[in-house]
Design a protein around this motif. Sequence first.
Motif, PDB file in Angstrom:
ATOM      1  N   ALA A  77       5.532   7.810  -1.015  1.00 48.67           N
ATOM      2  CA  ALA A  77       4.807   7.382   0.500  1.00 48.67           C
ATOM      3  C   ALA A  77       3.708   7.484   0.347  1.00 48.67           C
ATOM      4  O   ALA A  77       2.999   6.859   0.497  1.00 48.67           O
ATOM      5  CB  ALA A  77       6.026   6.754   1.262  1.00 48.67           C
ATOM      6  N   GLN A  78       3.858   8.967   0.558  1.00 46.21           N
ATOM      7  CA  GLN A  78       2.256   9.510   0.940  1.00 46.21           C
ATOM      8  C   GLN A  78       1.266   9.073  -0.230  1.00 46.21           C
ATOM      9  O   GLN A  78      -0.428   9.009  -0.244  1.00 46.21           O
ATOM     10  CB  GLN A  78       2.337  10.875   1.765  1.00 46.21           C
ATOM     11  N   GLU A  79       1.591   9.535  -1.140  1.00 46.29           N
ATOM     12  CA  GLU A  79       0.895   9.859  -2.562  1.00 46.29           C
ATOM     13  C   GLU A  79       0.483   8.029  -2.382  1.00 46.29           C
ATOM     14  O   GLU A  79      -0.857   8.232  -2.641  1.00 46.29           O
ATOM     15  CB  GLU A  79       1.107  10.011  -3.490  1.00 46.29           C
ATOM     16  N   HIS A  80       1.000   6.881  -2.556  1.00 43.30           N
ATOM     17  CA  HIS A  80       0.855   5.782  -2.443  1.00 43.30           C
ATOM     18  C   HIS A  80       0.328   5.433  -1.704  1.00 43.30           C
ATOM     19  O   HIS A  80      -0.988   4.683  -1.832  1.00 43.30           O
ATOM     20  CB  HIS A  80       2.033   4.884  -2.089  1.00 43.30           C
ATOM     21  N   ILE A  81       0.344   5.468  -0.377  1.00 39.70           N
ATOM     22  CA  ILE A  81      -1.173   5.544   0.765  1.00 39.70           C
ATOM     23  C   ILE A  81      -2.368   5.564   0.264  1.00 39.70           C
ATOM     24  O   ILE A  81      -3.461   5.599   0.534  1.00 39.70           O
ATOM     25  CB  ILE A  81      -0.549   5.778   2.143  1.00 39.70           C
ATOM     26  N   GLY A  82      -2.197   6.981  -0.131  1.00 36.25           N
ATOM     27  CA  GLY A  82      -3.537   7.937  -0.473  1.00 36.25           C
ATOM     28  C   GLY A  82      -4.165   7.094  -1.455  1.00 36.25           C
ATOM     29  O   GLY A  82      -5.216   6.735  -2.283  1.00 36.25           O
ATOM     30  N   ASP A  83      -2.704   6.353  -2.752  1.00 40.09           N
ATOM     31  CA  ASP A  83      -4.075   6.055  -3.644  1.00 40.09           C
ATOM     32  C   ASP A  83      -4.377   5.062  -3.024  1.00 40.09           C
ATOM     33  O   ASP A  83      -6.041   4.546  -3.986  1.00 40.09           O
ATOM     34  CB  ASP A  83      -2.896   5.492  -4.828  1.00 40.09           C
ATOM     35  N   ALA A  84      -3.782   3.910  -2.246  1.00 38.03           N
ATOM     36  CA  ALA A  84      -4.274   2.471  -2.209  1.00 38.03           C
ATOM     37  C   ALA A  84      -5.948   3.361  -0.746  1.00 38.03           C
ATOM     38  O   ALA A  84      -7.465   2.799  -1.623  1.00 38.03           O
ATOM     39  CB  ALA A  84      -3.584   1.926  -0.673  1.00 38.03           C
ATOM     40  N   ARG A  85      -6.270   4.100   0.094  1.00 32.71           N
ATOM     41  CA  ARG A  85      -7.390   4.929   0.411  1.00 32.71           C
ATOM     42  C   ARG A  85      -8.340   5.008  -0.865  1.00 32.71           C
ATOM     43  O   ARG A  85      -9.760   4.233  -0.735  1.00 32.71           O
ATOM     44  CB  ARG A  85      -6.733   6.459   1.082  1.00 32.71           C
ATOM     45  N   SER A  86      -7.624   5.395  -2.212  1.00 32.42           N
ATOM     46  CA  SER A  86      -8.590   5.927  -3.116  1.00 32.42           C
ATOM     47  C   SER A  86      -9.395   4.683  -3.676  1.00 32.42           C
ATOM     48  O   SER A  86     -10.854   4.544  -4.278  1.00 32.42           O
ATOM     49  CB  SER A  86      -8.285   7.017  -4.379  1.00 32.42           C
ATOM     50  N   LEU A  87      -8.746   3.503  -3.472  1.00 30.79           N
ATOM     51  CA  LEU A  87      -8.833   2.187  -4.288  1.00 30.79           C
ATOM     52  C   LEU A  87     -10.182   2.246  -3.670  1.00 30.79           C
ATOM     53  O   LEU A  87     -11.360   1.624  -3.826  1.00 30.79           O
ATOM     54  CB  LEU A  87      -7.619   2.023  -4.769  1.00 30.79           C
ATOM     55  N   GLN A 105      10.785  11.404  10.654  1.00 31.35           N
ATOM     56  CA  GLN A 105       9.944  11.214  12.541  1.00 31.35           C
ATOM     57  C   GLN A 105       8.390  12.262  11.945  1.00 31.35           C
ATOM     58  O   GLN A 105       7.789  11.277  11.990  1.00 31.35           O
ATOM     59  CB  GLN A 105      10.369  12.091  13.344  1.00 31.35           C
ATOM     60  N   ASP A 106       8.471  12.672  11.326  1.00 29.48           N
ATOM     61  CA  ASP A 106       7.085  13.689  11.040  1.00 29.48           C
ATOM     62  C   ASP A 106       5.989  13.078  10.018  1.00 29.48           C
ATOM     63  O   ASP A 106       5.367  12.722   9.792  1.00 29.48           O
ATOM     64  CB  ASP A 106       7.319  15.219  10.171  1.00 29.48           C
ATOM     65  N   PHE A 107       6.924  11.769   9.020  1.00 25.53           N
ATOM     66  CA  PHE A 107       6.283  11.726   7.951  1.00 25.53           C
ATOM     67  C   PHE A 107       5.689  10.328   8.524  1.00 25.53           C
ATOM     68  O   PHE A 107       4.854   9.454   8.097  1.00 25.53           O
ATOM     69  CB  PHE A 107       6.953  10.343   6.825  1.00 25.53           C
ATOM     70  N   THR A 108       5.981   9.739   9.290  1.00 28.04           N
ATOM     71  CA  THR A 108       5.487   8.769  10.710  1.00 28.04           C
ATOM     72  C   THR A 108       4.320   9.111  11.286  1.00 28.04           C
ATOM     73  O   THR A 108       3.312   8.295  11.020  1.00 28.04           O
ATOM     74  CB  THR A 108       6.273   8.187  11.801  1.00 28.04           C
ATOM     75  N   VAL A 109       4.694  10.292  12.073  1.00 20.91           N
ATOM     76  CA  VAL A 109       3.330  10.598  12.232  1.00 20.91           C
ATOM     77  C   VAL A 109       2.122  10.680  11.726  1.00 20.91           C
ATOM     78  O   VAL A 109       1.131  10.720  12.158  1.00 20.91           O
ATOM     79  CB  VAL A 109       4.128  12.070  13.366  1.00 20.91           C
ATOM     80  N   ASN A 115      -3.499   2.812  10.396  1.00 18.90           N
ATOM     81  CA  ASN A 115      -3.987   1.890  10.399  1.00 18.90           C
ATOM     82  C   ASN A 115      -5.971   1.604  10.784  1.00 18.90           C
ATOM     83  O   ASN A 115      -6.458   1.559   9.912  1.00 18.90           O
ATOM     84  CB  ASN A 115      -4.186   2.375  12.164  1.00 18.90           C
ATOM     85  N   ALA A 116      -6.185   3.026   9.942  1.00 15.85           N
ATOM     86  CA  ALA A 116      -7.297   3.731   9.533  1.00 15.85           C
ATOM     87  C   ALA A 116      -7.872   2.776   7.704  1.00 15.85           C
ATOM     88  O   ALA A 116      -8.725   2.269   7.338  1.00 15.85           O
ATOM     89  CB  ALA A 116      -7.841   5.317   9.072  1.00 15.85           C
ATOM     90  N   VAL A 145      -0.245  -4.656   4.367  1.00 18.59           N
ATOM     91  CA  VAL A 145      -0.749  -2.955   5.814  1.00 18.59           C
ATOM     92  C   VAL A 145       0.304  -3.688   6.354  1.00 18.59           C
ATOM     93  O   VAL A 145       1.003  -1.751   6.880  1.00 18.59           O
ATOM     94  CB  VAL A 145      -1.877  -2.828   5.259  1.00 18.59           C
ATOM     95  N   ASP A 146       0.427  -4.100   7.388  1.00 15.62           N
ATOM     96  CA  ASP A 146       1.078  -4.462   8.249  1.00 15.62           C
ATOM     97  C   ASP A 146       2.342  -4.673   8.096  1.00 15.62           C
ATOM     98  O   ASP A 146       3.040  -3.828   9.174  1.00 15.62           O
ATOM     99  CB  ASP A 146       0.504  -6.209   9.082  1.00 15.62           C
ATOM    100  N   ALA A 147       2.813  -4.689   6.968  1.00 15.42           N
ATOM    101  CA  ALA A 147       4.742  -5.026   6.580  1.00 15.42           C
ATOM    102  C   ALA A 147       5.004  -3.673   6.875  1.00 15.42           C
ATOM    103  O   ALA A 147       5.583  -3.226   7.374  1.00 15.42           O
ATOM    104  CB  ALA A 147       4.965  -6.141   5.154  1.00 15.42           C
ATOM    105  N   LEU A 148       3.762  -2.666   5.895  1.00 15.19           N
ATOM    106  CA  LEU A 148       4.462  -1.246   6.159  1.00 15.19           C
ATOM    107  C   LEU A 148       4.132  -0.483   6.974  1.00 15.19           C
ATOM    108  O   LEU A 148       4.921   0.824   7.741  1.00 15.19           O
ATOM    109  CB  LEU A 148       2.763  -0.831   5.058  1.00 15.19           C
ATOM    110  N   ILE A 149       3.284  -0.365   8.178  1.00 10.82           N
ATOM    111  CA  ILE A 149       3.527   0.050   8.900  1.00 10.82           C
ATOM    112  C   ILE A 149       4.317   0.121  10.454  1.00 10.82           C
ATOM    113  O   ILE A 149       5.297   0.469  11.257  1.00 10.82           O
ATOM    114  CB  ILE A 149       1.941  -0.424   9.812  1.00 10.82           C
ATOM    115  N   ALA A 150       4.339  -2.362  10.224  1.00 14.49           N
ATOM    116  CA  ALA A 150       5.770  -2.093  10.812  1.00 14.49           C
ATOM    117  C   ALA A 150       6.908  -1.469  10.188  1.00 14.49           C
ATOM    118  O   ALA A 150       8.452  -1.380  11.148  1.00 14.49           O
ATOM    119  CB  ALA A 150       6.272  -3.838  10.927  1.00 14.49           C
ATOM    120  N   LEU A 151       7.366  -1.034   8.838  1.00 11.14           N
ATOM    121  CA  LEU A 151       9.294  -0.462   8.494  1.00 11.14           C
ATOM    122  C   LEU A 151       8.695   1.133   9.463  1.00 11.14           C
ATOM    123  O   LEU A 151       9.735   1.915   9.271  1.00 11.14           O
ATOM    124  CB  LEU A 151       8.621   0.071   7.152  1.00 11.14           C
TER     125      LEU A 151
END
Length: 175
Positions: free
Chosen positions: A85-95, A143-147, A154-155, A168-174
Amino acid sequence: VGRAPSTSVARRPGTKPMVFVIGKGLRVIAGATASLLLIGAVLGVTSRSALPGGLLYPVKQVLNSAAVQLAGSDLDRGVTLLSQAQEHIGDARSLVERDGARADPTSVDQSVLSASDAVIGGQQALLRAFDRTGNIRALITIQDFTVRAMPQLNALRPLVPAASKPDVDALIALL
Protein backbone atom coordinates in the motif's frame (compact mmCIF):
# COMPACT_ATOMS: atom_id res chain seq x y z
CA VAL A 1 63.46 -42.24 -10.36
CA GLY A 2 60.61 -44.01 -8.63
CA ARG A 3 57.50 -45.23 -10.30
CA ALA A 4 54.16 -43.77 -9.44
CA PRO A 5 51.97 -46.23 -7.65
CA SER A 6 49.49 -47.76 -9.98
CA THR A 7 45.85 -47.66 -9.18
CA SER A 8 43.55 -50.33 -10.21
CA VAL A 9 39.82 -50.40 -10.21
CA ALA A 10 38.19 -53.65 -9.33
CA ARG A 11 35.60 -54.50 -11.93
CA ARG A 12 33.24 -57.29 -12.24
CA PRO A 13 33.96 -59.48 -15.16
CA GLY A 14 32.15 -58.34 -18.27
CA THR A 15 31.36 -54.83 -17.07
CA LYS A 16 32.67 -51.61 -18.51
CA PRO A 17 33.00 -48.28 -16.75
CA MET A 18 30.05 -45.98 -17.32
CA VAL A 19 30.72 -42.61 -18.88
CA PHE A 20 28.01 -39.96 -19.08
CA VAL A 21 28.30 -37.53 -21.92
CA ILE A 22 26.16 -34.44 -21.87
CA GLY A 23 24.98 -33.96 -25.37
CA LYS A 24 24.56 -30.73 -27.22
CA GLY A 25 20.77 -30.84 -26.79
CA LEU A 26 20.99 -30.85 -23.00
CA ARG A 27 23.48 -27.96 -23.06
CA VAL A 28 21.08 -25.96 -25.23
CA ILE A 29 18.20 -26.64 -22.83
CA ALA A 30 20.34 -25.69 -19.82
CA GLY A 31 21.49 -22.51 -21.57
CA ALA A 32 17.95 -21.55 -22.54
CA THR A 33 16.71 -22.18 -19.00
CA ALA A 34 19.50 -20.07 -17.53
CA SER A 35 18.73 -17.29 -20.01
CA LEU A 36 15.03 -17.32 -19.12
CA LEU A 37 15.83 -17.19 -15.41
CA LEU A 38 18.17 -14.26 -15.97
CA ILE A 39 15.61 -12.40 -18.08
CA GLY A 40 12.94 -13.08 -15.44
CA ALA A 41 15.18 -11.77 -12.67
CA VAL A 42 16.04 -8.62 -14.64
CA LEU A 43 12.34 -8.01 -15.43
CA GLY A 44 11.44 -8.58 -11.79
CA VAL A 45 14.01 -6.10 -10.50
CA THR A 46 13.20 -3.54 -13.18
CA SER A 47 9.45 -3.83 -12.62
CA ARG A 48 9.74 -2.76 -8.97
CA SER A 49 9.89 0.87 -10.10
CA ALA A 50 7.15 0.50 -12.75
CA LEU A 51 4.20 2.86 -12.57
CA PRO A 52 0.60 2.25 -13.67
CA GLY A 53 0.31 2.58 -17.42
CA GLY A 54 3.89 1.33 -17.90
CA LEU A 55 4.81 -1.84 -19.75
CA LEU A 56 6.26 -3.57 -16.69
CA TYR A 57 3.46 -2.65 -14.28
CA PRO A 58 1.65 -6.00 -14.82
CA VAL A 59 4.88 -7.79 -13.86
CA LYS A 60 5.01 -5.73 -10.67
CA GLN A 61 1.41 -6.71 -9.89
CA VAL A 62 2.18 -10.40 -10.37
CA LEU A 63 5.21 -10.15 -8.08
CA ASN A 64 3.16 -8.31 -5.45
CA SER A 65 0.50 -11.01 -5.59
CA ALA A 66 3.14 -13.73 -5.27
CA ALA A 67 4.67 -11.99 -2.24
CA VAL A 68 1.28 -11.99 -0.50
CA GLN A 69 0.67 -15.65 -1.36
CA LEU A 70 4.10 -16.63 -0.05
CA ALA A 71 3.67 -14.84 3.28
CA GLY A 72 3.74 -17.47 5.99
CA SER A 73 1.24 -16.02 8.45
CA ASP A 74 -1.48 -13.41 8.78
CA LEU A 75 1.05 -11.13 10.46
CA ASP A 76 3.50 -11.48 7.57
CA ARG A 77 0.69 -11.11 5.02
CA GLY A 78 -0.56 -7.93 6.70
CA VAL A 79 2.92 -6.42 6.86
CA THR A 80 3.45 -7.29 3.18
CA LEU A 81 0.13 -5.76 2.12
CA LEU A 82 0.70 -2.53 4.05
CA SER A 83 4.17 -2.28 2.55
CA GLN A 84 2.60 -2.64 -0.89
CA ALA A 85 0.00 0.00 0.00
CA GLN A 86 2.88 2.33 0.83
CA GLU A 87 4.40 1.60 -2.59
CA HIS A 88 1.08 2.34 -4.32
CA ILE A 89 0.81 5.68 -2.54
CA GLY A 90 4.36 6.40 -3.69
CA ASP A 91 3.39 5.41 -7.24
CA ALA A 92 0.51 7.92 -7.22
CA ARG A 93 2.87 10.58 -5.91
CA SER A 94 5.43 9.76 -8.62
CA LEU A 95 2.79 10.04 -11.33
CA VAL A 96 1.62 13.49 -10.23
CA GLU A 97 5.15 14.73 -9.66
CA ARG A 98 6.24 13.48 -13.08
CA ASP A 99 3.21 14.66 -15.06
CA GLY A 100 1.88 17.51 -12.94
CA ALA A 101 -1.58 18.72 -13.94
CA ARG A 102 -1.45 16.42 -16.98
CA ALA A 103 -1.30 13.29 -14.82
CA ASP A 104 -3.57 10.57 -16.18
CA PRO A 105 -6.46 10.18 -13.71
CA THR A 106 -6.85 6.53 -14.69
CA SER A 107 -3.27 5.72 -13.68
CA VAL A 108 -3.51 7.78 -10.48
CA ASP A 109 -6.80 6.07 -9.62
CA GLN A 110 -5.25 2.67 -10.26
CA SER A 111 -2.49 3.45 -7.75
CA VAL A 112 -4.89 4.83 -5.15
CA LEU A 113 -7.38 1.98 -5.54
CA SER A 114 -4.56 -0.58 -5.34
CA ALA A 115 -3.41 1.13 -2.15
CA SER A 116 -6.96 0.95 -0.76
CA ASP A 117 -7.24 -2.75 -1.57
CA ALA A 118 -3.87 -3.42 0.06
CA VAL A 119 -4.83 -1.41 3.17
CA ILE A 120 -8.10 -3.30 3.57
CA GLY A 121 -6.39 -6.67 3.13
CA GLY A 122 -3.48 -5.70 5.36
CA GLN A 123 -5.67 -4.41 8.17
CA GLN A 124 -7.86 -7.53 8.03
CA ALA A 125 -4.86 -9.88 8.09
CA LEU A 126 -3.24 -8.02 10.96
CA LEU A 127 -6.45 -7.94 13.00
CA ARG A 128 -6.87 -11.70 12.41
CA ALA A 129 -3.28 -12.19 13.57
CA PHE A 130 -3.99 -10.20 16.73
CA ASP A 131 -7.22 -12.10 17.40
CA ARG A 132 -5.46 -15.47 17.02
CA THR A 133 -2.18 -14.76 18.78
CA GLY A 134 -2.62 -11.61 20.85
CA ASN A 135 0.61 -10.34 19.29
CA ILE A 136 0.55 -6.58 19.85
CA ARG A 137 2.94 -6.12 16.92
CA ALA A 138 -0.06 -6.55 14.59
CA LEU A 139 -1.81 -3.49 16.04
CA ILE A 140 1.40 -1.47 16.17
CA THR A 141 1.99 -2.22 12.48
CA ILE A 142 -1.43 -0.80 11.59
CA GLN A 143 -0.82 2.27 13.72
CA ASP A 144 2.68 2.86 12.30
CA PHE A 145 1.38 2.58 8.75
CA THR A 146 -1.39 5.08 9.47
CA VAL A 147 1.04 7.55 11.06
CA ARG A 148 3.29 7.36 7.97
CA ALA A 149 0.58 7.31 5.31
CA MET A 150 -1.74 10.10 6.53
CA PRO A 151 0.69 12.99 5.93
CA GLN A 152 1.60 11.54 2.53
CA LEU A 153 -2.04 11.30 1.51
CA ASN A 154 -2.84 14.78 2.81
CA ALA A 155 0.08 16.13 0.76
CA LEU A 156 -0.96 14.08 -2.28
CA ARG A 157 -4.62 15.12 -2.30
CA PRO A 158 -4.14 18.68 -3.70
CA LEU A 159 -1.81 17.34 -6.42
CA VAL A 160 -4.01 14.64 -7.94
CA PRO A 161 -6.41 15.32 -10.81
CA ALA A 162 -9.89 16.40 -9.65
CA ALA A 163 -11.34 13.06 -10.77
CA SER A 164 -8.98 11.22 -8.39
CA LYS A 165 -9.76 13.23 -5.24
CA PRO A 166 -12.72 11.03 -4.17
CA ASP A 167 -10.50 7.94 -4.29
CA VAL A 168 -7.83 9.68 -2.20
CA ASP A 169 -10.54 10.77 0.27
CA ALA A 170 -11.82 7.20 0.50
CA LEU A 171 -8.28 5.95 1.23
CA ILE A 172 -7.84 8.60 3.91
CA ALA A 173 -11.15 7.47 5.45
CA LEU A 174 -9.86 3.87 5.60
CA LEU A 175 -7.05 5.00 7.82
